[in-house]
Design a protein around this motif. Structure first.
Motif, PDB file in Angstrom:
ATOM      1  N   LYS A 124     -41.994 -84.642   7.053  1.00 22.90           N
ATOM      2  CA  LYS A 124     -42.135 -86.064   6.711  1.00 22.90           C
ATOM      3  C   LYS A 124     -42.406 -86.308   5.228  1.00 22.90           C
ATOM      4  CE  LYS A 124     -41.482 -87.374  10.924  1.00 22.90           C
ATOM      5  NZ  LYS A 124     -40.192 -88.035  11.254  1.00 22.90           N
ATOM      6  N   SER A 125     -42.681 -85.249   4.475  1.00 19.81           N
ATOM      7  CA  SER A 125     -42.980 -85.453   3.054  1.00 19.81           C
ATOM      8  C   SER A 125     -42.415 -84.299   2.238  1.00 19.81           C
ATOM      9  CB  SER A 125     -44.485 -85.578   2.822  1.00 19.81           C
ATOM     10  OG  SER A 125     -45.154 -84.405   3.257  1.00 19.81           O
ATOM     11  N   GLU A 160     -54.450 -79.890  -1.782  1.00 22.87           N
ATOM     12  CA  GLU A 160     -53.891 -78.727  -1.110  1.00 22.87           C
ATOM     13  C   GLU A 160     -53.135 -79.137   0.157  1.00 22.87           C
ATOM     14  OE1 GLU A 160     -55.381 -74.398   0.675  1.00 22.87           O
ATOM     15  OE2 GLU A 160     -56.741 -75.655  -0.514  1.00 22.87           O
ATOM     16  N   LYS A 161     -51.928 -78.628   0.303  1.00 22.75           N
ATOM     17  CA  LYS A 161     -51.058 -78.842   1.464  1.00 22.75           C
ATOM     18  C   LYS A 161     -50.768 -80.318   1.729  1.00 22.75           C
ATOM     19  CE  LYS A 161     -52.995 -74.761   3.755  1.00 22.75           C
ATOM     20  NZ  LYS A 161     -53.636 -74.242   4.985  1.00 22.75           N
ATOM     21  N   ILE A 162     -50.741 -81.145   0.703  1.00 27.43           N
ATOM     22  CA  ILE A 162     -50.515 -82.575   0.901  1.00 27.43           C
ATOM     23  C   ILE A 162     -49.061 -82.875   1.263  1.00 27.43           C
ATOM     24  CG2 ILE A 162     -50.025 -83.098  -1.523  1.00 27.43           C
ATOM     25  CD1 ILE A 162     -51.658 -85.702  -1.100  1.00 27.43           C
ATOM     26  N   PHE A 163     -48.160 -81.970   0.884  1.00 25.12           N
ATOM     27  CA  PHE A 163     -46.743 -82.151   1.196  1.00 25.12           C
ATOM     28  C   PHE A 163     -46.303 -81.156   2.274  1.00 25.12           C
ATOM     29  CE2 PHE A 163     -47.209 -83.304  -3.312  1.00 25.12           C
ATOM     30  CZ  PHE A 163     -46.748 -84.616  -3.272  1.00 25.12           C
ATOM     31  N   ASP A 164     -45.375 -81.585   3.104  1.00 25.10           N
ATOM     32  CA  ASP A 164     -44.771 -80.646   4.045  1.00 25.10           C
ATOM     33  C   ASP A 164     -43.907 -79.639   3.286  1.00 25.10           C
ATOM     34  OD1 ASP A 164     -45.897 -81.856   6.298  1.00 25.10           O
ATOM     35  OD2 ASP A 164     -44.236 -83.269   6.497  1.00 25.10           O
ATOM     36  N   GLU A 198     -47.006 -70.329  -7.487  1.00 24.30           N
ATOM     37  CA  GLU A 198     -48.320 -70.365  -6.843  1.00 24.30           C
ATOM     38  C   GLU A 198     -48.814 -71.799  -6.674  1.00 24.30           C
ATOM     39  OE1 GLU A 198     -50.692 -67.812  -9.288  1.00 24.30           O
ATOM     40  OE2 GLU A 198     -50.093 -65.990  -8.192  1.00 24.30           O
ATOM     41  N   ASN A 199     -48.537 -72.649  -7.654  1.00 24.90           N
ATOM     42  CA  ASN A 199     -48.912 -74.062  -7.531  1.00 24.90           C
ATOM     43  C   ASN A 199     -48.133 -74.746  -6.421  1.00 24.90           C
ATOM     44  OD1 ASN A 199     -50.754 -75.640  -9.684  1.00 24.90           O
ATOM     45  ND2 ASN A 199     -50.022 -73.730 -10.564  1.00 24.90           N
ATOM     46  N   MET A 200     -46.875 -74.406  -6.281  1.00 21.81           N
ATOM     47  CA  MET A 200     -46.079 -74.955  -5.176  1.00 21.81           C
ATOM     48  C   MET A 200     -46.672 -74.553  -3.836  1.00 21.81           C
ATOM     49  SD  MET A 200     -42.196 -74.347  -6.642  1.00 21.81           S
ATOM     50  CE  MET A 200     -41.399 -74.993  -5.152  1.00 21.81           C
ATOM     51  N   ALA A 216     -48.047 -77.435  -0.749  1.00 16.68           N
ATOM     52  CA  ALA A 216     -47.119 -77.636   0.365  1.00 16.68           C
ATOM     53  C   ALA A 216     -47.247 -76.532   1.400  1.00 16.68           C
ATOM     54  CB  ALA A 216     -45.684 -77.700  -0.147  1.00 16.68           C
ATOM     55  N   THR A 217     -46.806 -76.857   2.599  1.00 14.05           N
ATOM     56  CA  THR A 217     -46.797 -75.888   3.692  1.00 14.05           C
ATOM     57  C   THR A 217     -45.558 -75.022   3.664  1.00 14.05           C
ATOM     58  OG1 THR A 217     -48.022 -77.461   5.054  1.00 14.05           O
ATOM     59  CG2 THR A 217     -46.951 -75.661   6.198  1.00 14.05           C
TER      60      THR A 217
END
Length: 228
Positions: free
Chosen positions: A51-52, A110-114, A136-138, A142-143
């Motif tokens: 969803k994101s 942290e993990k705010i995006f799918d 590492e930032n990605m 994200a998950t």
């Protein structure tokens, strides 16, 4: 009668244009259209029910924004370190949030995006440390991570090699020259993610070259927008 005249006008315009194109050029144009749809299908499958998404270095590329709209994603973010490139897209996409951050230090929860998506950016990184910092930032925001990177044109050869030398470097003055081979690409991805992520690789080819794709999913996280 007006409608028939319009059809004939369009027909003659197309015929006129095609008269200047060789059959090989027409074939390459058609091939490009077909391959673009193929790449879209690969990305749709990887995005799944998520969803994101954030494109961490979108530049002036609108691919993810159009795809996000088609898939009905709730949150689409386009980020780039160059605001001048973002401005080219900002007025065209009211449903996309644009941010102006260094991809190596994304200031998101942290993990705010799918999904965190990155296309043709690795060869622009100034050194390996900066490249790893970005990856590492990605992984923090994200998950799932999707990375697409064109293979070193020197290895691919042919038209991609000519295009890179004469168009991207010769005409556009593209300074991103730290291209990777397929083995180098996999080594960097594996070294960065193998401990906590499941990694799947794909390749995609078009007239521009060979694209190396890594689908990187957090172990025990969400896959296709759902819990494993």
């Amino acid at each position: 009668m007006i409608y028939i005249a319009y059809i004939f006008r369009v027909y003659f315009i197309i015929t006129f244009i095609l008269s200047f194109l060789s059959l090989s050029m027409v074939g390459e144009i058609f091939y490009s259209i077909v391959k673009k749809k193929e790449y879209q299908q690969i990305m749709k499958q990887m995005i799944g029910n998520s969803k994101s998404i954030i494109d961490v270095s979108c530049g002036e590329d609108n691919f993810i924004f159009d795809l996000g709209k088609e898939l009905g994603l709730n949150l689409v973010v386009g980020n780039d370190i160059s605001w001048s490139q973002i401005e080219m897209l900002d007025d065209k996409y009211d449903d996309v949030i644009f941010t102006n951050h260094n991809a190596a230090s994304l200031p998101f929860k942290e993990k705010i995006f799918d999904i965190a998506y990155c296309s043709n950016t690795l060869h622009h990184m100034p050194n390996k440390k900066s490249l790893v910092n970005m990856l590492e930032n990605m992984s923090k925001v994200a998950t799932k991570i999707i990375i697409t990177e064109i293979e070193n044109p020197e290895i691919t050869g042919g038209f991609p090699k000519w295009l890179n030398k004469n168009w991207y470097i010769g005409y556009l003055k593209d300074v991103g020259g730290a291209y990777l081979s397929e083995s180098q690409f996999k080594i960097i991805i594996n070294d960065t993610f193998k401990s906590h992520f499941k990694i799947e690789y794909k390749t995609f080819k078009n007239i521009m070259g060979t694209y190396l794709i890594a689908e990187i999913t957090r172990k025990g996280g969400r896959k296709n927008g759902k819990k494993d």
